[in-house]
Design a protein around this motif. Structure first.
Motif, mmCIF file in Angstrom:
data_model
loop_
_atom_site.group_PDB
_atom_site.id
_atom_site.type_symbol
_atom_site.label_atom_id
_atom_site.label_comp_id
_atom_site.label_asym_id
_atom_site.label_seq_id
_atom_site.Cartn_x
_atom_site.Cartn_y
_atom_site.Cartn_z
ATOM 1 N N ALA A 414 0.824 -1.214 0.000
ATOM 2 C CA ALA A 414 0.000 0.000 0.000
ATOM 3 C C ALA A 414 0.857 1.264 0.000
ATOM 4 O O ALA A 414 0.465 2.288 0.556
ATOM 5 N N TRP A 416 1.439 3.790 -2.085
ATOM 6 C CA TRP A 416 0.886 4.313 -3.324
ATOM 7 C C TRP A 416 1.769 5.366 -3.980
ATOM 8 O O TRP A 416 1.938 5.374 -5.207
ATOM 9 N N SER A 643 -4.502 -3.088 6.352
ATOM 10 C CA SER A 643 -3.559 -2.931 5.251
ATOM 11 C C SER A 643 -4.147 -1.934 4.260
ATOM 12 O O SER A 643 -3.738 -0.795 4.206
ATOM 13 N N HIS A 644 -5.171 -2.362 3.529
ATOM 14 C CA HIS A 644 -5.920 -1.462 2.643
ATOM 15 C C HIS A 644 -7.293 -2.081 2.450
ATOM 16 O O HIS A 644 -7.420 -3.310 2.356
ATOM 17 N N ARG A 679 -10.171 5.492 9.293
ATOM 18 C CA ARG A 679 -9.398 5.297 8.061
ATOM 19 C C ARG A 679 -10.340 5.219 6.866
ATOM 20 O O ARG A 679 -11.555 5.260 7.014
#
Length: 847
Positions: A414, A416, A643-644, A679
């Motif tokens: 992750a 990005w 994590s995502h 989040r």
């Protein structure tokens, strides 16, 4: 012996000579939870421990450590492979968990021990513990090996130096036994017995000289014994050779006596850590003569049938390592290449990557990534990222798909921004190549796919749906005449529509972008890639809006298109929505057919996530059927670390939430939901969790909080008319909606609440119908069967004991008692404690 020794890759002995004194010492030591065997090399630590466990006949796990185990993931691979020999279910669960590098995972591992390890005598040996320096590995040993093992377990730490673990508490409680060099040294009496056994008769004062020179050091004593029959005497001969250079003694006694071919082979073995019999045979090129010669060197090399591996003494390996410069580069390359291929085949991915890096074999590294799921496990991504980062600049031109795999190591962590920087860097490099270069076209096309994936995941937070632009660029280079090479299968996230914002029209923006994407892809070589996804996205939106009759045709069409082009991940998601549609319609036959077709996908070897996806569907179904106890084990565990939202871990967390809700284990679920609010998250998933949270608070008699969260869920859902997350909660939501209807100043419209009340009630009735049909079909009675522990707890409750009192009297934790009570609620359909006791008495379930 019942014991199975795993990874005992130390040297049990230069010789085998049983010493009753040491066995008696170990027999006393094994009464303690921790046994530290600390002495320098060659004192016979491993030999003495091995002799004892063979005699003791307890289940034994033997783990041989090395410097490479300072990587948490590699340590975990070794540890799970060791435990697999004696407890396969535990090893499988540990493999799914991954190395416990967070407090949450440590707690999870401790729960696995509690549930999967029975109470009996066992020994866990960690040999060469002095190699371990990594804090996370040491913390795991401290908290989970030394502190959390079931009663009856003794942990042996064999080390050349004082172990770095914190053992102050164990020492204070007198739970540690220490064995040092003084305990392991040969006594003069033992030395005499050993020499008599070998028919060696030293000169009159020779025995005392040997004891004085060696101080009972087992390794030196053995070397002296082996040399004694060839030398005129000890003084002036063996003594000087031993004192001058023990490696020289190895050379004269062993090295000079073996063939050059065997010398070369032994040096090659010193390059690697894994000495599996299968690997050694491959390295020997199948030459039986060479293997036979190797096994004749029993003083320093032996074959361990327990673990199907060769054991080479560490000092002999050190000796061999001093001669590695004699190997040609080609010999080193061949050794690392064969070892790397073996490690990859046998699941030691990190070692495989390491060996291939040593010889600059980046093509094999790329090939390993092709064998992994699109979402590469984070521990492997983290280990591999520096390999790609530090590769020579020219590799990206010479090794096709290297650039793509480099990006995947970042994407799967992750990272990005780093991923975007990399894709722009590689794009600039490949654009400079000639226009007719096939490698350029294939690489750029695949880079743009990665770029599209990055943008597809980032739109969760920025709501910019431009990923189709990069798919269009992909198609520019993947014309109908250009084969793209092997593509990693498309792996959709927990939801098809990647929407994070609750702003009105956001789902439609995604659908428009994915529709444009499919139009581009349909005109390219990869025309079947993501086939059916636009239709599935439309079906998903209709489903979440509660329009089941509108959703079903879209989902059916998506399933058909995805099957035609073998888009397995999309097939699973379409079947999952088919299952949920069947649940909403009360269609038992359709639900069973969806599960049957989902299970059939387990036979598709190319579908790398098939087992995880099947577990998710199956567990959702069991929770729906009111049978949460049948949820697969890994989905009963603690929530995975964030994590995502688009990663498979999050999909698993959604099912874990269902399980925790069904079993009334509310505290960890509420903590998970609270963390989710801080989040990024998928819109549909966020609404589901808010709706569940509202019902939890109402069940916990916190009406004010329940209505507040309910309003928050409504406000989040209303702009896009999302309704199904509320309906799927059935009678619980019906009860909450009825309570909200009575609130004169509520913010939720009465008309919406009445509609929800009616639809959730209908859902509950249809759910009951399916449950009845399921039980009838599979011959399940309505009788309730309690486990022994559940029977004990409900009996104590009927006697008026509190949770704390039950925990104390039964030797359980309070949390375990709470979990058992929640399961009792679920089994009998009780709403509270009084209800539970009443139903149990009426059905004569209490003895």
């Amino acid at each position: 012996m019942e014991a199975v020794h795993q990874a005992q890759s130390n040297n049990r002995a230069f010789f085998h000579f049983e010493r009753p004194r040491l066995n008696q010492l170990f027999a006393e030591a094994v009464k303690y939870p921790l046994v530290v065997v600390c002495a320098g090399a060659g004192y016979g630590k491993t030999s003495a421990a091995h002799d004892f466990v063979e005699m003791y006949q307890a289940t034994t796990v033997w783990m041989q450590l090395s410097k490479r185990d300072n990587v948490g993931a590699r340590f975990w691979e070794s540890y799970t492979h060791s435990l697999a020999q004696v407890n396969t279910p535990l090893a499988r669960a540990m493999t799914k968990l991954g190395f416990p590098d967070t407090r949450e995972k440590l707690r999870h591992y401790q729960a696995l021990l509690h549930n999967l390890v029975e109470m009996k005598r066992r020994i866990i040996v960690m040999d060469d513990f002095h190699c371990i320096e990594e804090p996370s590995v040491i913390r795991f040993v401290e908290e989970c090996v030394l502190q959390s093992m079931p009663a009856g377990t003794s942990v042996f730490l064999i080390s050349r130096s004082t172990p770095r673990v914190n053992i102050a508490g164990l020492v204070y409680r007198d739970q540690m036994f220490n064995m040092s060099e003084s305990d392991l040294r040969f006594t003069e009496n033992e030395l005499a017995q050993y020499f008599r056994r070998l028919n060696i008769t030293p000169q009159a004062d020779g025995m005392r000289e040997i004891m004085r020179d060696t101080e009972g050091w087992a390794f030196a004593i053995n070397l002296i014994a082996r040399s004694y029959q060839k030398a005129p005497g000890y003084t002036g001969y063996v003594r000087n050779a031993m004192k001058t250079n023990i490696f020289r003694l190895m050379e004269t006694e062993i090295w000079d006596e073996i063939s050059e071919c065997l010398q070369n082979f032994l040096i090659r073995l010193s390059l690697i850590d894994h000495l599996s019999v299968d690997l050694i045979i491959k390295l020997a090129g199948g030459e039986e003569g060479l293997i036979n010669d190797l096994e004749k060197q029993s003083a320093y090399v032996r074959r361990d049938s327990y673990i199907n591996a060769y054991i080479i003494h560490p000092l002999f390996l050190e000796f061999l390592s001093t001669k590695q410069e004699s190997l040609t580069e080609e010999q080193k390359r061949e050794t690392y290449a064969i070892a790397g291929a073996w490690c990859n085949k046998n699941g030691f991915r990190i070692d495989a990557l390491s060996y291939h890096e040593k010889i600059g074999d980046y093509q094999s590294i790329v090939n390993i990534f092709f064998e992994l799921p699109l979402q590469v496990p984070e521990n492997i991504s983290r280990f591999a990222a520096p390999i790609f980062d530090h590769a020579p600049d020219e590799v990206f031109e010479k090794v096709e798909f290297f650039a793509e795999m480099h990006m995947r190591t970042c994407m799967c962590q992750a990272l990005w921004q780093k991923s975007l920087d990399l894709v722009k860097y590689y794009e600039a490099k490949f654009l400079k190549l000639p226009e007719d270069d096939i490698v350029k076209k294939r690489t750029l096309a695949r880079l743009y796919i990665c770029w599209a994936y990055i943008r597809g995941l980032m739109c969760l937070t920025d709501s910019v749906y431009d990923f189709d632009v990069y798919f269009e660029k992909t198609c520019k280079y993947f014309s109908a005449s250009i084969n793209p090479g092997k593509l990693s299968p498309h792996c959709p996230g927990a939801w098809i529509i990647c929407a994070g914002s609750s702003e009105k029209g956001i789902p439609e923006k995604y659908i428009a972008a994915i529709t444009r994407t499919r139009e581009h892809l349909s005109r390219s070589y990869i025309s079947g890639f993501m086939a059916g996804q636009p239709d599935l996205a439309r079906g998903e939106l209709e489903f979440y809006r509660g329009n089941i009759s509108s959703a079903a045709p879209f989902v059916a069409l998506a399933l058909k298109l995805a099957r035609t082009d073998k888009q397995y991940g999309l097939i699973h998601r379409a079947l999952f929505y088919t299952l949920r549609i069947a649940a909403a319609q009360g269609d038992f036959a359709l639900a069973e057919q969806a599960m049957k077709e989902t299970k059939a996908q387990l036979d598709e070897a190319e579908y790398l996530n098939r087992f995880i996806d099947y577990d998710i569907s199956l567990s959702w179904y069991y929770c729906f059927l009111g049978m949460p106890e049948k949820t697969v084990d890994w989905l009963k565990e603690d929530f995975s670390s964030y994590s995502h939202p688009g990663f498979i871990d999050n999909f698993g967390n959604q099912i874990k939430a269902r399980f925790h809700y069904a079993t009334r284990n509310y505290l960890p679920l509420l903590l998970y939901i609270e963390e989710m609010k801080r989040r990024e998250s998928f819109l549909f998933g966020r609404i589901e969790m808010l709706a569940i949270e509202a019902c939890i608070h109402y069940k916990m008699k916190n009406k004010e909080k329940a209505l507040s969260v309910f309003e928050e869920a409504y406000i989040t859902a209303e702009p896009n008319s999302v309704l199904m997350p509320f309906i799927e909660l059935g009678k619980d939501m019906r009860t909450l909606a009825a309570a909200a209807l009575k609130e004169p100043d509520g913010k939720i419209p009465q008309s919406w609440l009445k509609d929800l009340n009616r639809k959730s009630a209908s859902y509950a009735k249809r759910r009951t119908h399916i449950i009845t049909e399921y039980r009838k079909t599979y011959g399940l009675t309505n009788s309730v069967v309690f486990s022994p522990r559940e029977s004990e707890v409900i009996t104590d409750l009927s006697h008026g004991l509190s949770r704390t009192e039950i925990a104390a009297s039964r030797g359980l934790s309070v949390n375990t008692v709470k979990m058992v009570i929640n399961m009792l609620y679920t089994k009998v359909g009780a709403e509270n404690l009084a209800d539970l006791i009443r139903i149990a008495v009426e059905r004569k379930l209490i003895k």
